[in-house]
Design a protein around this motif. Structure first.
Motif, PDB file in Angstrom:
ATOM      1  N   LEU A   1       0.847  -1.188   0.000  1.00 45.59           N
ATOM      2  CA  LEU A   1       0.000   0.000   0.000  1.00 45.59           C
ATOM      3  C   LEU A   1       0.879   1.233   0.000  1.00 45.59           C
ATOM      4  O   LEU A   1       1.915   1.271   0.657  1.00 45.59           O
ATOM      5  CB  LEU A   1      -0.895   0.014   1.243  1.00 45.59           C
ATOM      6  CG  LEU A   1      -1.779  -1.202   1.377  1.00 45.59           C
ATOM      7  CD1 LEU A   1      -2.414  -1.236   2.749  1.00 45.59           C
ATOM      8  CD2 LEU A   1      -2.841  -1.196   0.314  1.00 45.59           C
ATOM      9  N   TYR A   2       0.448   2.256  -0.721  1.00 44.46           N
ATOM     10  CA  TYR A   2       1.242   3.450  -0.873  1.00 44.46           C
ATOM     11  C   TYR A   2       0.306   4.643  -0.933  1.00 44.46           C
ATOM     12  O   TYR A   2      -0.597   4.672  -1.751  1.00 44.46           O
ATOM     13  CB  TYR A   2       2.050   3.333  -2.166  1.00 44.46           C
ATOM     14  CG  TYR A   2       3.022   4.444  -2.420  1.00 44.46           C
ATOM     15  CD1 TYR A   2       2.759   5.399  -3.381  1.00 44.46           C
ATOM     16  CD2 TYR A   2       4.222   4.525  -1.722  1.00 44.46           C
ATOM     17  CE1 TYR A   2       3.663   6.417  -3.644  1.00 44.46           C
ATOM     18  CE2 TYR A   2       5.129   5.529  -1.985  1.00 44.46           C
ATOM     19  CZ  TYR A   2       4.841   6.478  -2.943  1.00 44.46           C
ATOM     20  OH  TYR A   2       5.729   7.469  -3.199  1.00 44.46           O
ATOM     21  N   THR A   3       0.512   5.619  -0.069  1.00 46.35           N
ATOM     22  CA  THR A   3      -0.309   6.822  -0.082  1.00 46.35           C
ATOM     23  C   THR A   3       0.611   8.027  -0.230  1.00 46.35           C
ATOM     24  O   THR A   3       1.305   8.401   0.700  1.00 46.35           O
ATOM     25  CB  THR A   3      -1.110   6.949   1.241  1.00 46.35           C
ATOM     26  OG1 THR A   3      -1.878   5.773   1.419  1.00 46.35           O
ATOM     27  CG2 THR A   3      -2.019   8.139   1.205  1.00 46.35           C
ATOM     28  N   GLU A   4       0.636   8.579  -1.411  1.00 47.09           N
ATOM     29  CA  GLU A   4       1.470   9.747  -1.695  1.00 47.09           C
ATOM     30  C   GLU A   4       0.880  10.434  -2.911  1.00 47.09           C
ATOM     31  O   GLU A   4       0.120   9.836  -3.655  1.00 47.09           O
ATOM     32  CB  GLU A   4       2.908   9.314  -1.968  1.00 47.09           C
ATOM     33  CG  GLU A   4       3.908  10.442  -2.061  1.00 47.09           C
ATOM     34  CD  GLU A   4       3.904  11.387  -0.873  1.00 47.09           C
ATOM     35  OE1 GLU A   4       3.312  12.468  -0.995  1.00 47.09           O
ATOM     36  OE2 GLU A   4       4.483  11.058   0.167  1.00 47.09           O
TER      37      GLU A   4
ATOM     38  N   SER B   1     -13.901   7.392  12.648  1.00 48.73           N
ATOM     39  CA  SER B   1     -12.730   8.282  12.657  1.00 48.73           C
ATOM     40  C   SER B   1     -13.022   9.622  13.324  1.00 48.73           C
ATOM     41  O   SER B   1     -12.096  10.363  13.644  1.00 48.73           O
ATOM     42  CB  SER B   1     -12.224   8.520  11.228  1.00 48.73           C
ATOM     43  OG  SER B   1     -13.123   9.362  10.519  1.00 48.73           O
TER      44      SER B   1
ATOM     45  N   ARG C   1      -5.801   6.919   4.436  1.00 52.29           N
ATOM     46  CA  ARG C   1      -5.138   5.663   4.809  1.00 52.29           C
ATOM     47  C   ARG C   1      -6.147   4.528   4.935  1.00 52.29           C
ATOM     48  O   ARG C   1      -5.903   3.422   4.473  1.00 52.29           O
ATOM     49  CB  ARG C   1      -4.368   5.839   6.112  1.00 52.29           C
ATOM     50  CG  ARG C   1      -3.091   6.629   5.944  1.00 52.29           C
ATOM     51  CD  ARG C   1      -2.287   6.646   7.206  1.00 52.29           C
ATOM     52  NE  ARG C   1      -3.167   6.655   8.380  1.00 52.29           N
ATOM     53  CZ  ARG C   1      -2.901   7.225   9.523  1.00 52.29           C
ATOM     54  NH1 ARG C   1      -1.779   7.832   9.696  1.00 52.29           N
ATOM     55  NH2 ARG C   1      -3.740   7.188  10.518  1.00 52.29           N
ATOM     56  N   LEU C   2      -7.295   4.795   5.569  1.00 53.56           N
ATOM     57  CA  LEU C   2      -8.309   3.747   5.746  1.00 53.56           C
ATOM     58  C   LEU C   2      -8.859   3.276   4.413  1.00 53.56           C
ATOM     59  O   LEU C   2      -8.982   2.072   4.182  1.00 53.56           O
ATOM     60  CB  LEU C   2      -9.446   4.232   6.652  1.00 53.56           C
ATOM     61  CG  LEU C   2     -10.565   3.218   6.907  1.00 53.56           C
ATOM     62  CD1 LEU C   2     -10.027   1.973   7.611  1.00 53.56           C
ATOM     63  CD2 LEU C   2     -11.677   3.851   7.729  1.00 53.56           C
TER      64      LEU C   2
ATOM     65  N   HIS D   1      -6.114  12.668   6.271  1.00 56.58           N
ATOM     66  CA  HIS D   1      -5.045  11.671   6.278  1.00 56.58           C
ATOM     67  C   HIS D   1      -5.540  10.337   6.818  1.00 56.58           C
ATOM     68  O   HIS D   1      -5.258   9.276   6.264  1.00 56.58           O
ATOM     69  CB  HIS D   1      -3.850  12.186   7.086  1.00 56.58           C
ATOM     70  CG  HIS D   1      -2.624  11.378   6.887  1.00 56.58           C
ATOM     71  ND1 HIS D   1      -1.958  10.786   7.928  1.00 56.58           N
ATOM     72  CD2 HIS D   1      -1.948  11.041   5.766  1.00 56.58           C
ATOM     73  CE1 HIS D   1      -0.927  10.114   7.449  1.00 56.58           C
ATOM     74  NE2 HIS D   1      -0.891  10.263   6.144  1.00 56.58           N
ATOM     75  N   LYS D   2      -6.312  10.365   7.922  1.00 51.83           N
ATOM     76  CA  LYS D   2      -6.885   9.132   8.483  1.00 51.83           C
ATOM     77  C   LYS D   2      -7.787   8.452   7.469  1.00 51.83           C
ATOM     78  O   LYS D   2      -7.724   7.237   7.281  1.00 51.83           O
ATOM     79  CB  LYS D   2      -7.705   9.434   9.741  1.00 51.83           C
ATOM     80  CG  LYS D   2      -6.901   9.831  10.947  1.00 51.83           C
ATOM     81  CD  LYS D   2      -7.781  10.017  12.161  1.00 51.83           C
ATOM     82  CE  LYS D   2      -8.672  11.222  12.014  1.00 51.83           C
ATOM     83  NZ  LYS D   2      -9.420  11.583  13.212  1.00 51.83           N
TER      84      LYS D   2
ATOM     85  N   THR E   1      -7.395   3.430   1.523  1.00 52.78           N
ATOM     86  CA  THR E   1      -6.317   2.730   0.821  1.00 52.78           C
ATOM     87  C   THR E   1      -6.152   1.310   1.353  1.00 52.78           C
ATOM     88  O   THR E   1      -6.031   0.359   0.589  1.00 52.78           O
ATOM     89  CB  THR E   1      -4.992   3.503   0.965  1.00 52.78           C
ATOM     90  OG1 THR E   1      -5.169   4.819   0.436  1.00 52.78           O
ATOM     91  CG2 THR E   1      -3.866   2.811   0.227  1.00 52.78           C
ATOM     92  N   TYR E   2      -6.162   1.148   2.661  1.00 52.37           N
ATOM     93  CA  TYR E   2      -5.988  -0.177   3.260  1.00 52.37           C
ATOM     94  C   TYR E   2      -7.179  -1.088   3.006  1.00 52.37           C
ATOM     95  O   TYR E   2      -7.017  -2.275   2.775  1.00 52.37           O
ATOM     96  CB  TYR E   2      -5.788  -0.075   4.778  1.00 52.37           C
ATOM     97  CG  TYR E   2      -4.522   0.638   5.182  1.00 52.37           C
ATOM     98  CD1 TYR E   2      -3.377   0.595   4.409  1.00 52.37           C
ATOM     99  CD2 TYR E   2      -4.474   1.366   6.351  1.00 52.37           C
ATOM    100  CE1 TYR E   2      -2.227   1.260   4.790  1.00 52.37           C
ATOM    101  CE2 TYR E   2      -3.325   2.035   6.737  1.00 52.37           C
ATOM    102  CZ  TYR E   2      -2.206   1.972   5.945  1.00 52.37           C
ATOM    103  OH  TYR E   2      -1.073   2.622   6.320  1.00 52.37           O
TER     104      TYR E   2
END
Length: 163
Positions: free
Chosen positions: A3-6, A111, A48-49, A44-45, A51-52
């Motif tokens: 996983l990559y978040t950018e 969240s 990420r969630l 951001h939270k 994406t995962y």
């Protein structure tokens, strides 16, 4: 799972990083900066969630500004229902989300809880939702959920109702 978040700009051309964009570059203390920091933490939270939970294979995907669009996103993963409200200001008291299985759903992740540095907009008494027999999103049933802006919730099907 990889996983990559950018953001695309930083990874390709060395521009500002994802964190710099979300949180800002200054440490100045002011009400405006505090609001920007809260906004950045919330997004951001959520990023990420999503994406995962939506990924399943190892791949690298460069996206544009999809997370900047104020749209509600919901999807099912087994017994879990993921709901994201990316809108910066619009909250909903009773947002209808389609589900196939009639039953009771319980919030297992919110969240917006204070313990995750959220606003605490949803009370514990709102953590259980029973389905309504109404077609929504092409599904046979729906649940109506409170959905604060810049928040994500994960519901779990805890009890199946046979009609």
């Amino acid at each position: 799972m990889l996983l990559y978040t950018e953001n695309h700009n930083q990874s390709i051309s060395g521009g500002r990083s994802f964190a710099e964009i979300l949180y800002g570059q200054t440490l100045e203390q002011s009400p405006v900066m505090n609001d920007l920091l809260l906004r950045g933490c919330s997004l951001h939270k959520m990023i990420r969630l999503i994406t995962y939970s939506i990924s399943g294979r190892a791949y690298l995907n460069f996206m544009g500004n999809e997370f900047g669009h104020p749209k509600v996103i919901s999807y099912l993963r087994g017994p879990f229902l993921f709901i994201f409200n990316f809108h910066p200001t619009n909250s909903y008291e009773r947002y209808s989300v389609g589900v196939e299985e009639a039953g009771e759903y319980q919030v297992i992740l919110n969240s917006d809880e204070k313990k995750y540095s959220g606003q605490g907009s949803i009370g514990q008494d709102q953590y259980f939702r029973k389905t309504i027999s109404r077609r929504v999103d092409g599904m046979r049933n729906c649940i109506e959920v409170p959905l604060p802006s810049r928040s994500a919730q994960v519901y779990k099907l805890t009890r199946i109702l046979r009609v």
